[in-house]
Structure formats: C-alpha cells, structure tokens
Motif scaffolding. Structure first.
Motif, mmCIF file in Angstrom:
data_model
loop_
_atom_site.group_PDB
_atom_site.id
_atom_site.type_symbol
_atom_site.label_atom_id
_atom_site.label_comp_id
_atom_site.label_asym_id
_atom_site.label_seq_id
_atom_site.Cartn_x
_atom_site.Cartn_y
_atom_site.Cartn_z
ATOM 1 N N ARG A 79 0.936 -1.174 0.046
ATOM 2 C CA ARG A 79 0.005 0.056 -0.052
ATOM 3 C C ARG A 79 0.938 1.219 0.053
ATOM 4 O O ARG A 79 0.645 2.415 -0.687
ATOM 5 C CB ARG A 79 -0.891 -0.204 1.390
ATOM 6 N N LEU A 80 1.897 1.345 0.819
ATOM 7 C CA LEU A 80 2.876 2.310 0.981
ATOM 8 C C LEU A 80 3.554 2.583 -0.522
ATOM 9 O O LEU A 80 3.424 3.712 -1.000
ATOM 10 C CB LEU A 80 3.811 2.214 1.840
ATOM 11 N N LYS A 83 1.228 4.268 -2.863
ATOM 12 C CA LYS A 83 1.261 5.742 -2.651
ATOM 13 C C LYS A 83 2.299 6.562 -3.021
ATOM 14 O O LYS A 83 2.367 7.649 -3.681
ATOM 15 C CB LYS A 83 0.907 6.253 -1.133
ATOM 16 N N SER A 289 6.196 -0.319 9.230
ATOM 17 C CA SER A 289 5.073 -0.879 8.966
ATOM 18 C C SER A 289 4.678 -2.015 10.103
ATOM 19 O O SER A 289 5.556 -2.650 10.679
ATOM 20 C CB SER A 289 5.528 -2.205 7.812
ATOM 21 N N ASN A 321 2.938 2.791 8.766
ATOM 22 C CA ASN A 321 2.368 2.139 7.752
ATOM 23 C C ASN A 321 2.366 2.907 6.353
ATOM 24 O O ASN A 321 3.125 3.258 5.773
ATOM 25 C CB ASN A 321 1.043 1.628 8.166
ATOM 26 N N GLU A 322 0.882 2.921 5.866
ATOM 27 C CA GLU A 322 0.589 3.647 4.418
ATOM 28 C C GLU A 322 0.118 5.027 4.535
ATOM 29 O O GLU A 322 -0.576 5.523 3.746
ATOM 30 C CB GLU A 322 -0.333 2.786 3.733
ATOM 31 N N ALA A 327 4.298 8.554 2.844
ATOM 32 C CA ALA A 327 4.468 8.503 1.647
ATOM 33 C C ALA A 327 5.140 9.878 0.808
ATOM 34 O O ALA A 327 5.913 9.578 0.296
ATOM 35 C CB ALA A 327 3.237 8.108 0.962
#
Length: 345
Positions: A79-80, A83, A289, A321-322, A327
C-alpha cells in the motif's frame, strides 16, 4: 540514465504455516549480519537448534496476526509503495530482504522498465547492521553479479529528517491527544551490543554507557543504531512537548544469552506495572510497517505482561504504515535525489 526506486522492507513467510516459517527463519537467521557468528557456530545454532525448536511457536504467533490479504507487513508495504508511486515520476518497485519477494526480483522489475540508475530506500529510519547494512550489501552483490549496467544510490538513515520527525510526532500525537496516559514507551527493535561496537567507525570511541549517544559531532553517530534510536525519541518528545519522566526508550526482541541493548521493553513494562503505572502507551519507531514484532510481541504479549503486573490501559500506537504524509516523506527523498537542486529537509 532512466531512474527507478526500490523500497526494501524486512520480509515475511509466504504463509503462517510451520513449513513456510521455518524456511523464512532459516534465511533470516543465517544472515551473517543478523547472527554475526562464524559460519560453523551460526549453522549449529540456527540449523541445529533454532530451526528444530522455534518454527512451530513462531508459526502460531504469525497465525494470530495474519490478515485475510496476507502478511500485514507485506500488505502494508504494498500500500505504501502504491502511494509513493502516485507521488513520483519514476518507477517504484518493492522488495524484501528475506522471503520470496526478493531484492533480485525488485531490481529486475526496474531493469525491465529500462531503469539503469536505481535509488534503494531501506524502510528503516535508523541504521543497523541487521537491517540497512544487510540490504546494502545484498544489493551490491546482486548488481555485481546480475546487473552490471546499473548504478545504485543508497539512502542514508532518515531518523533525523525534519519531515520524518514531524510525521512520526503527528502520528503519535493523534493518539495521545485523546488518551489519558501516565507513561509512553518508545520501543525499538533490539540488537546485540556487539553490533554497535562493530558499526563504530571510530574504532572504540563508543563506550556503551549511553553518554556518547548524546555527544554532539561524534563521527560514529552516522552508523550508531543506539544513538539514532535515542535521538529519535528526544526529537519526538521535544516536538510533542512531553515532560521528562513521562517517556522512555527501550529495546525489544532479543535472542540468545549475549547482552543486547538495554533497557529491555518487556522488563520495563513489567517493572512499571509493578510500580503502579496503570495507563501506558507504546510506540515502535524502528518499524515503519506493523508486523509480528508490533502486532504480536508488543500489542499482545506486552499488554498481557502489563495486565498481569496490575496495569489497566495499554495503548499501542500504530506504525506509520501507508499514511499519506509518510509516503510524502519518501517521495521527498526521491525528489531530492532525482533533482539535486531540491532543498534537503
């Protein structure tokens, strides 16, 4: 030269089955920068003892935190990656140091897109032998053997970047602002004390007493994991206006009988529970993460210890995380490299 970005995280078993966990642990623990013993001793320890005793218990731990989509660390890293890709104009690939999402596959993905100049970004804010260094060494080996036409640019530890500290502080503050807590632990992944000494480029200036971590201008700080963890805590505490005595730095996840960085997280949780602390928060800034070490070791085992010692409220603050703003930090690192005139943060 066409540019590309390779994000690299730790890795994960393909599944939480004992067979897959054993395979993963074998690769991870046989890395000479993780267990830095001579090959014979390391083989006896890992293959003769650990892999015959630990996989079943580790598999049970993974089963507790496994998501329907797969490994939390893998899913969150993907997910990261997505982004970051949306924020930069260069191909962004994702790889893991251990497991089936290999660094070789990540490099090949970028080369197949025409990339000949690749910036590697280990997803670790602080430098350590067992994290950043093993990634850098593996990348160099693979490039020399399989991708001789590729130029690699490394990313230094980003623990003291202002934008990173701002984002980390914001993520913590969002939880603390709505929380009635007595103490917050900054729990970092532990490493053996000898790793700190081996990373000391000043050949003995590190005294392992905690004092040199705060000595300004020390050359070994560039590669001193302990210093970088301590300073991360200091900078976040300053940003959030935390009062002295309401926060502390600890280290988790030790293996074997050699001395590891202290104080230990589990023993600190136990001690504070015994001393009457009823409301504790904990954050794990060595991880970007959420993974086994945060979701099971801290959020489950840590909370159990705290409650057993009389504690009442145990709040685990998620990793970055994301997050969009994290990002953005990574995309800024990319842009500063791709366009050198961009001001460093």
């Amino acid at each position: 030269m066409a540019k590309g970005i390779l994000l690299v995280n730790l890795g994960s078993p393909d599944s939480p089955s004992p067979k897959d966990v054993k395979k993963y642990l074998g690769e991870f623990l046989m890395d000479e920068r993780v267990i830095d013993l001579p090959i014979v001793a390391r083989t006896l320890l890992v293959k003769g003892i650990i892999l015959n005793t630990r996989p079943k218990a580790s598999a049970a731990a993974y089963q507790k935190i496994w998501w329907e989509e797969g490994s939390p660390l893998i899913v969150l890293s993907e997910r990261l990656q997505e982004k970051v890709q949306q924020k930069v104009d260069y191909p962004v690939a994702l790889a893991m140091r251990y497991g089936s999402m290999t660094i070789k596959k990540g490099l090949q993905e970028l080369v197949d897109q025409g990339c000949t100049e690749i910036k590697t970004i280990p997803l670790y804010p602080q430098f350590a032998m067992a994290t950043t260094e093993t990634i850098d060494v593996k990348v160099d080996e693979l490039v020399a053997e399989h991708f001789p036409g590729v130029t690699i640019t490394r990313t230094p530890a980003f623990y003291k970047r202002e934008d990173y500290i701002n984002v980390l502080s914001k993520s913590i503050g969002e939880v603390l602002n709505d929380l009635d807590y007595e103490h917050i632990l900054f729990s970092y992944h532990g490493v053996p004390e000898r790793h700190i000494r081996k990373s000391d480029i000043t050949n003995g200036n590190c005294k392992m007493n905690g004092k040199c971590c705060f000595k300004k201008g020390s050359k070994q700080h560039e590669f001193c994991y302990r210093h970088q963890c301590e300073i991360t805590t200091v900078n976040v505490a300053k940003k959030l206006g935390l009062k002295n005595g309401t926060y502390s730095t600890t280290f988790q996840s030790r293996l074997g009988f050699d001395p590891w960085l202290k104080p230990y997280t589990d023993r600190t949780i136990e001690r504070m529970g015994k001393e009457g602390i009823k409301k504790m928060a904990i954050v794990t800034p060595a991880f970007v993460s959420d993974c086994l070490e945060t979701l099971e070791e801290i959020a489950m085992e840590g909370e159990e210890i705290f409650h057993e010692m009389g504690g009442k409220e145990f709040t685990v603050i998620p990793c970055l995380n994301e997050r969009d703003d994290f990002a953005e930090v990574l995309s800024s690192i990319v842009k500063e490299w791709a366009t050198p005139e961009t001001k460093n943060v």
